[in-house]
Motif scaffolding. Structure first.
Motif, PDB file in Angstrom:
ATOM      1  N   ILE A 229      45.690  36.036  27.228  1.00  0.00           N
ATOM      2  CA  ILE A 229      46.149  36.024  25.847  1.00  0.00           C
ATOM      3  C   ILE A 229      47.629  35.638  25.823  1.00  0.00           C
ATOM      4  CG2 ILE A 229      46.472  37.387  23.742  1.00  0.00           C
ATOM      5  CD1 ILE A 229      43.547  36.924  24.424  1.00  0.00           C
ATOM      6  N   LYS A 230      47.935  34.574  25.124  1.00  0.00           N
ATOM      7  CA  LYS A 230      49.296  34.060  25.043  1.00  0.00           C
ATOM      8  C   LYS A 230      50.227  35.073  24.375  1.00  0.00           C
ATOM      9  CE  LYS A 230      51.855  30.053  23.256  1.00  0.00           C
ATOM     10  NZ  LYS A 230      51.746  28.812  22.442  1.00  0.00           N
ATOM     11  N   ASP A 231      51.472  35.143  24.854  1.00  0.00           N
ATOM     12  CA  ASP A 231      52.516  35.997  24.275  1.00  0.00           C
ATOM     13  C   ASP A 231      52.114  37.474  24.251  1.00  0.00           C
ATOM     14  OD1 ASP A 231      54.187  33.786  23.784  1.00  0.00           O
ATOM     15  OD2 ASP A 231      53.187  33.401  21.867  1.00  0.00           O
ATOM     16  N   ALA A 232      51.372  37.900  25.261  1.00  0.00           N
ATOM     17  CA  ALA A 232      50.947  39.305  25.339  1.00  0.00           C
ATOM     18  C   ALA A 232      51.235  39.851  26.725  1.00  0.00           C
ATOM     19  CB  ALA A 232      49.455  39.441  25.027  1.00  0.00           C
ATOM     20  N   GLY A 233      51.644  41.111  26.785  1.00  0.00           N
ATOM     21  CA  GLY A 233      51.830  41.818  28.033  1.00  0.00           C
ATOM     22  C   GLY A 233      50.640  42.709  28.315  1.00  0.00           C
ATOM     23  N   HIS A 234      50.900  43.846  28.965  1.00  0.00           N
ATOM     24  CA  HIS A 234      49.811  44.748  29.342  1.00  0.00           C
ATOM     25  C   HIS A 234      49.110  45.334  28.119  1.00  0.00           C
ATOM     26  CE1 HIS A 234      47.496  47.400  31.818  1.00  0.00           C
ATOM     27  NE2 HIS A 234      48.043  48.490  31.326  1.00  0.00           N
ATOM     28  N   TRP A 235      49.878  45.596  27.047  1.00  0.00           N
ATOM     29  CA  TRP A 235      49.285  46.182  25.837  1.00  0.00           C
ATOM     30  C   TRP A 235      48.834  45.059  24.906  1.00  0.00           C
ATOM     31  CZ3 TRP A 235      48.143  51.121  26.063  1.00  0.00           C
ATOM     32  CH2 TRP A 235      48.819  51.892  27.021  1.00  0.00           C
ATOM     33  N   LEU A 236      47.988  44.186  25.409  1.00  0.00           N
ATOM     34  CA  LEU A 236      47.607  42.979  24.699  1.00  0.00           C
ATOM     35  C   LEU A 236      46.930  43.255  23.358  1.00  0.00           C
ATOM     36  CD1 LEU A 236      44.673  41.469  26.834  1.00  0.00           C
ATOM     37  CD2 LEU A 236      45.448  43.801  26.976  1.00  0.00           C
ATOM     38  N   HIS A 237      46.159  44.347  23.267  1.00  0.00           N
ATOM     39  CA  HIS A 237      45.456  44.645  22.013  1.00  0.00           C
ATOM     40  C   HIS A 237      46.417  45.116  20.924  1.00  0.00           C
ATOM     41  CE1 HIS A 237      45.674  48.276  24.400  1.00  0.00           C
ATOM     42  NE2 HIS A 237      45.390  49.012  23.357  1.00  0.00           N
ATOM     43  N   ALA A 238      47.575  45.636  21.323  1.00  0.00           N
ATOM     44  CA  ALA A 238      48.593  46.033  20.347  1.00  0.00           C
ATOM     45  C   ALA A 238      49.523  44.872  20.025  1.00  0.00           C
ATOM     46  CB  ALA A 238      49.394  47.216  20.882  1.00  0.00           C
ATOM     47  N   GLU A 239      49.775  44.008  21.016  1.00  0.00           N
ATOM     48  CA  GLU A 239      50.725  42.913  20.837  1.00  0.00           C
ATOM     49  C   GLU A 239      50.107  41.694  20.155  1.00  0.00           C
ATOM     50  OE1 GLU A 239      52.882  42.130  24.556  1.00  0.00           O
ATOM     51  OE2 GLU A 239      52.286  44.139  25.190  1.00  0.00           O
ATOM     52  N   GLN A 240      48.850  41.413  20.466  1.00  0.00           N
ATOM     53  CA  GLN A 240      48.165  40.245  19.891  1.00  0.00           C
ATOM     54  C   GLN A 240      46.746  40.629  19.458  1.00  0.00           C
ATOM     55  OE1 GLN A 240      49.606  37.422  19.253  1.00  0.00           O
ATOM     56  NE2 GLN A 240      51.510  37.754  20.368  1.00  0.00           N
ATOM     57  N   PRO A 241      46.632  41.537  18.486  1.00  0.00           N
ATOM     58  CA  PRO A 241      45.297  42.039  18.106  1.00  0.00           C
ATOM     59  C   PRO A 241      44.357  40.954  17.598  1.00  0.00           C
ATOM     60  CG  PRO A 241      46.960  42.744  16.528  1.00  0.00           C
ATOM     61  CD  PRO A 241      47.698  42.177  17.690  1.00  0.00           C
ATOM     62  N   ALA A 242      44.865  40.012  16.808  1.00  0.00           N
ATOM     63  CA  ALA A 242      43.984  38.976  16.256  1.00  0.00           C
ATOM     64  C   ALA A 242      43.373  38.128  17.368  1.00  0.00           C
ATOM     65  CB  ALA A 242      44.759  38.095  15.279  1.00  0.00           C
ATOM     66  N   ALA A 243      44.184  37.764  18.355  1.00  0.00           N
ATOM     67  CA  ALA A 243      43.679  36.953  19.469  1.00  0.00           C
ATOM     68  C   ALA A 243      42.655  37.722  20.292  1.00  0.00           C
ATOM     69  CB  ALA A 243      44.844  36.498  20.345  1.00  0.00           C
ATOM     70  N   VAL A 244      42.910  39.012  20.505  1.00  0.00           N
ATOM     71  CA  VAL A 244      41.964  39.835  21.255  1.00  0.00           C
ATOM     72  C   VAL A 244      40.645  39.952  20.493  1.00  0.00           C
ATOM     73  CG1 VAL A 244      41.486  42.175  22.101  1.00  0.00           C
ATOM     74  CG2 VAL A 244      43.727  41.126  22.514  1.00  0.00           C
ATOM     75  N   ILE A 245      40.719  40.181  19.207  1.00  0.00           N
ATOM     76  CA  ILE A 245      39.505  40.320  18.387  1.00  0.00           C
ATOM     77  C   ILE A 245      38.661  39.055  18.447  1.00  0.00           C
ATOM     78  CG2 ILE A 245      38.667  40.494  16.006  1.00  0.00           C
ATOM     79  CD1 ILE A 245      41.125  42.414  15.540  1.00  0.00           C
ATOM     80  N   GLU A 246      39.289  37.901  18.284  1.00  0.00           N
ATOM     81  CA  GLU A 246      38.552  36.639  18.307  1.00  0.00           C
ATOM     82  C   GLU A 246      37.944  36.379  19.678  1.00  0.00           C
ATOM     83  OE1 GLU A 246      37.693  34.810  15.667  1.00  0.00           O
ATOM     84  OE2 GLU A 246      38.646  36.503  14.626  1.00  0.00           O
ATOM     85  N   THR A 247      38.675  36.725  20.738  1.00  0.00           N
ATOM     86  CA  THR A 247      38.174  36.535  22.098  1.00  0.00           C
ATOM     87  C   THR A 247      36.964  37.425  22.363  1.00  0.00           C
ATOM     88  OG1 THR A 247      40.406  35.996  22.861  1.00  0.00           O
ATOM     89  CG2 THR A 247      38.801  36.598  24.539  1.00  0.00           C
ATOM     90  N   VAL A 248      37.046  38.665  21.916  1.00  0.00           N
ATOM     91  CA  VAL A 248      35.940  39.607  22.099  1.00  0.00           C
ATOM     92  C   VAL A 248      34.716  39.187  21.290  1.00  0.00           C
ATOM     93  CG1 VAL A 248      35.193  41.981  21.595  1.00  0.00           C
ATOM     94  CG2 VAL A 248      37.408  41.574  22.685  1.00  0.00           C
ATOM     95  N   LYS A 249      34.928  38.794  20.044  1.00  0.00           N
ATOM     96  CA  LYS A 249      33.819  38.360  19.198  1.00  0.00           C
ATOM     97  C   LYS A 249      33.098  37.170  19.803  1.00  0.00           C
ATOM     98  CE  LYS A 249      35.289  39.787  14.551  1.00  0.00           C
ATOM     99  NZ  LYS A 249      35.726  39.284  13.225  1.00  0.00           N
ATOM    100  N   ALA A 250      33.850  36.189  20.271  1.00  0.00           N
ATOM    101  CA  ALA A 250      33.241  34.998  20.850  1.00  0.00           C
ATOM    102  C   ALA A 250      32.419  35.325  22.090  1.00  0.00           C
ATOM    103  CB  ALA A 250      34.338  33.985  21.202  1.00  0.00           C
ATOM    104  N   PHE A 251      32.917  36.232  22.915  1.00  0.00           N
ATOM    105  CA  PHE A 251      32.195  36.610  24.129  1.00  0.00           C
ATOM    106  C   PHE A 251      30.923  37.384  23.809  1.00  0.00           C
ATOM    107  CE2 PHE A 251      31.529  39.932  27.421  1.00  0.00           C
ATOM    108  CZ  PHE A 251      31.117  39.104  28.453  1.00  0.00           C
ATOM    109  N   LEU A 252      30.982  38.312  22.878  1.00  0.00           N
ATOM    110  CA  LEU A 252      29.809  39.128  22.572  1.00  0.00           C
ATOM    111  C   LEU A 252      28.725  38.347  21.843  1.00  0.00           C
ATOM    112  CD1 LEU A 252      31.432  42.555  21.571  1.00  0.00           C
ATOM    113  CD2 LEU A 252      30.444  41.870  23.759  1.00  0.00           C
ATOM    114  N   LYS A 253      29.115  37.306  21.147  1.00  0.00           N
ATOM    115  CA  LYS A 253      28.105  36.463  20.478  1.00  0.00           C
ATOM    116  C   LYS A 253      27.309  35.652  21.490  1.00  0.00           C
ATOM    117  CE  LYS A 253      30.252  35.879  15.937  1.00  0.00           C
ATOM    118  NZ  LYS A 253      30.917  34.935  15.021  1.00  0.00           N
TER     119      LYS A 253
END
Length: 253
Positions: A229-253
């Protein structure tokens, strides 16, 4: 152990597991988006949040806790997502009980050994005299001497609660975590690889998943891919939540 959890949404079960010093609350913003498509279980791991405390604290028992939760909820298989320590917990579950895991998401952690690196945080937490504490500000002032970054202190302070008499307490089991912190960095191994779809999500600015880790990831999780995830450190879900959400959605589909 009967873990505390929050259940929300509708659809295929997705069980989300937080990291060290965290709780289910860490995933609320992510949950608001994912609950539209999945039944979410936001779990407090043992010795964290509102779950029970125990002297026994390692990945084997934490994985068994998730198995027990599934049995209690009559879940035959589920999607799992875990961050950091929670990522190792869900990896251990997949290694030990592959039939329970349909798809696996691991956020910014690899199966390898990690050396101790939380000592400053533990010193700060142990320096707070919770039994004598008068205010949250007093705790924050003490933590400031050990932890300079306000965001980290704010995250840790979420574990400062009150008992039935109104006195301050640490919701985390600080003595056991302090004594057994080495267990968090434990290397995970398995005789049989987990063959089902697995997604590793790394923070591009984090060093938790390196090029060298790809060897172990591919050995134990051959049906996996790694996304940063671009522009994210270890706390990626707090730093880039929208990118994490889209990545998770795409994988689970």
């Amino acid at each position: 152990m009967k873990l505390h959890f929050k259940k929300t949404g509708a659809g295929k079960p997705l069980i989300i597991v937080h990291g060290l010093f965290g709780s289910s609350d860490n995933w609320f913003s992510i949950a608001k988006e994912l609950e539209k498509n999945y039944t979410l279980y936001l779990v407090d791991q043992r010795n964290h949040g509102d779950s029970p405390h125990s002297e026994e604290w390692n990945y084997t028992v934490m994985a068994d806790d998730l198995k027990e939760l599934m049995e209690d909820e009559r879940i035959h298989s589920a999607y799992f997502m875990g961050h950091s320590m929670g990522g190792k917990t869900v990896m251990k579950l997949a290694m030990n009980y592959p039939d329970l895991v349909e798809k696996l998401i691991v956020a910014d952690i690899a199966p390898r050994f990690y050396p101790l690196h939380h000592q400053q945080i533990l010193e700060g937490l142990n320096a707070v005299p919770v039994d004598q504490l008068k205010s949250r500000k007093e705790a924050d002032d003490i933590l400031t001497e050990y932890i300079k970054i306000p965001g980290i202190r704010q995250f840790l302070m979420k574990s400062l609660g009150r008992d039935d008499n109104g006195k301050f307490i640490w919701k985390i089991n600080l003595p056991v975590i302090t004594e057994k912190i080495g267990n968090v960095g434990e290397e995970l191994k398995s005789d049989a690889p987990f063959e089902k779809p697995t997604l590793f999500i790394g923070g591009a600015n984090s060093d938790y998943i390196t090029e060298k880790d790809k060897v172990d990831i591919e050995r134990f999780f051959p049906n996996s891919r790694l996304v940063y995830i671009k522009d994210a450190g270890h706390w990626l879900h707090a730093e880039q939540p929208a990118a994490v959400i889209e990545t998770v959605k795409a994988f689970l589909k």
